[in-house]
Write an enzyme that holds these catalytic residues in place. Structure first.
Site, PDB file in Angstrom:
ATOM      1  NE  ARG A  99      -4.463  -1.131   1.731  1.00  0.00           N
ATOM      2  CZ  ARG A  99      -5.332  -1.355   2.687  1.00  0.00           C
ATOM      3  NH1 ARG A  99      -5.189  -0.785   3.861  1.00  0.00           N
ATOM      4  NH2 ARG A  99      -6.379  -2.124   2.473  1.00  0.00           N
ATOM      5  NE  ARG A 106       1.166   6.232 -10.447  1.00  0.00           N
ATOM      6  CZ  ARG A 106       1.330   6.367 -11.746  1.00  0.00           C
ATOM      7  NH1 ARG A 106       2.100   7.313 -12.224  1.00  0.00           N
ATOM      8  NH2 ARG A 106       0.704   5.571 -12.581  1.00  0.00           N
ATOM      9  NE  ARG A 169     -14.940   3.844  -8.854  1.00  0.00           N
ATOM     10  CZ  ARG A 169     -13.703   3.537  -8.467  1.00  0.00           C
ATOM     11  NH1 ARG A 169     -12.671   3.814  -9.255  1.00  0.00           N
ATOM     12  NH2 ARG A 169     -13.487   2.964  -7.301  1.00  0.00           N
ATOM     13  CG  HIS A 193      -7.058   2.095 -12.906  1.00  0.00           C
ATOM     14  ND1 HIS A 193      -8.415   2.292 -12.793  1.00  0.00           N
ATOM     15  CD2 HIS A 193      -6.624   1.802 -11.659  1.00  0.00           C
ATOM     16  CE1 HIS A 193      -8.776   2.122 -11.528  1.00  0.00           C
ATOM     17  NE2 HIS A 193      -7.706   1.823 -10.824  1.00  0.00           N
ATOM     18  CB  THR A 248     -12.131   1.055  -3.497  1.00  0.00           C
ATOM     19  OG1 THR A 248     -11.044   0.468  -4.209  1.00  0.00           O
ATOM     20  CG2 THR A 248     -11.947   2.569  -3.435  1.00  0.00           C
TER      21      THR A 248
END
Length: 332
Positions: A99, A106, A169, A193, A248
């Site tokens: 995580r 990044r 979505r 994404h 999520t």
């Protein structure tokens, strides 16, 4: 002395217990388990294997699912830290990964996940050399490239979950505005994404009626109805859910089961998933981005050639350049 089982059951043949439709989920965090339950509820597998490094959690999740066997149609649910439990899988779904820490770059997160993949992927390949790999861990486009490089698999068998969820979505929010079920609202989000995904405004339609034709300002800054906000909400929704509940899980789990269904049942449905896009839209590097792909028993058999505006194409190219900038620095 005959056992109760012997008294009750007369055995006719010794069966080979090789699964025909086995699915493995690597990583039993919130996302992995949402994928697992969604797959179980769709009856896609005759065996489900779970793998993780945290053995207590892994065993607990397996037992919890096994206790629901009466209500499911998946006869065998197994788990283990050792990858031998994954043998003979048709589809292997990777949700494991580090995580992002607060303030972590990044690139640093990517490198940590590359190191994790360097352990996972060779083990998967060893026990299921003919499987399809479905990558869910983030950043998904880069990690799909990493899985492709490490596995040595042909590109049709390495698929990133990509923009399947972004598009879902998008269609949900479109449906909310129009009062129409998302299934009847057609619209595609392509590219990377997440933050730099590209909504294809020209393709938005209901019952074949183009929204852009009815409303030429759709998706532009001049649009009085601000449809651009819909895509902005798509991008921000994950951050909002994470802020509210910490992660999520449900939507991505359902999205992955949707992809798994197309693969396991050879449905040849079209999904926006991450695939090797070199040679398309002026992209010259080995990058994975989402474009509409036909998904079936061999993974990605074909791509749909979407007509993009010059601006959309430029945004796709910019994403590709950003991804390649990160990928070429990675240590394998």
């Amino acid at each position: 002395m005959a056992t109760l089982k012997d008294q009750l059951i007369y055995n006719l043949l010794k069966e080979e217990q090789t699964p025909q439709n086995k699915i493995t989920v690597v990583g039993v965090g919130a996302v992995g388990m949402a994928c697992a339950i969604s797959i179980l509820m769709k009856d896609l597998a005759d065996e489900l294997a779970l793998v993780d490094v945290i053995e207590d959690k892994l065993k607990g999740e397996m037992m919890d699912l096994q206790h629901g066997s009466l209500f499911l149609r998946t006869p065998k649910i197994v788990s283990g830290k050792d990858y031998n439990v994954t043998a003979n899988s048709k589809l292997v779904i990777i949700t494991a990964g580090a995580r992002q820490q607060e303030g972590e770059s990044r690139l640093n997160l990517v490198q940590r996940n590359v190191n994790i993949f360097k352990f996972i992927i060779p083990n998967v390949v060893k026990y299921s050399p003919n499987c399809k790999l479905l990558i869910v861990s983030n950043p998904v486009d880069i990690l799909t490239y990493v899985a492709w490089k490490i596995s040595g698999f042909p590109k049709n068998r390495v698929i990133g979950s990509g923009c399947n969820l972004d598009s879902a979505r998008f269609r949900y929010l479109m449906g909310e505005r129009l009062g129409v079920h998302p299934l009847s609202c057609h619209g595609w989000v392509l590219g990377e994404h997440g933050d730099s995904s590209v909504p294809v405004w020209s393709g938005m339609n209901v019952a074949g009626v183009s929204l852009k034709t009815l409303h030429p300002d759709l998706g532009t800054d001049k649009d009085k109805e601000q449809w651009k906000e819909v895509h902005k909400q798509v991008v921000e929704s994950a951050y909002e859910v994470i802020k509210l509940k910490g992660y999520t899980s449900w939507a991505i789990g359902l999205s992955v089961a949707d992809l798994a269904e197309s693969i396991m049942k050879n449905l040849r449905r079209v999904h926006p998933v991450s695939t090797m896009i070199k040679g398309l839209y002026g992209i010259k590097d080995d990058v994975f981005l989402s474009v509409p792909c036909i998904l079936g028993q061999n993974g990605i058999s074909d791509l749909v050639k979407v007509t993009l505006t010059s601006e959309e194409e430029a945004r796709l190219k910019k994403s590709a350049d950003t991804l390649w900038g990160i990928q070429k620095e990675l240590q394998f």
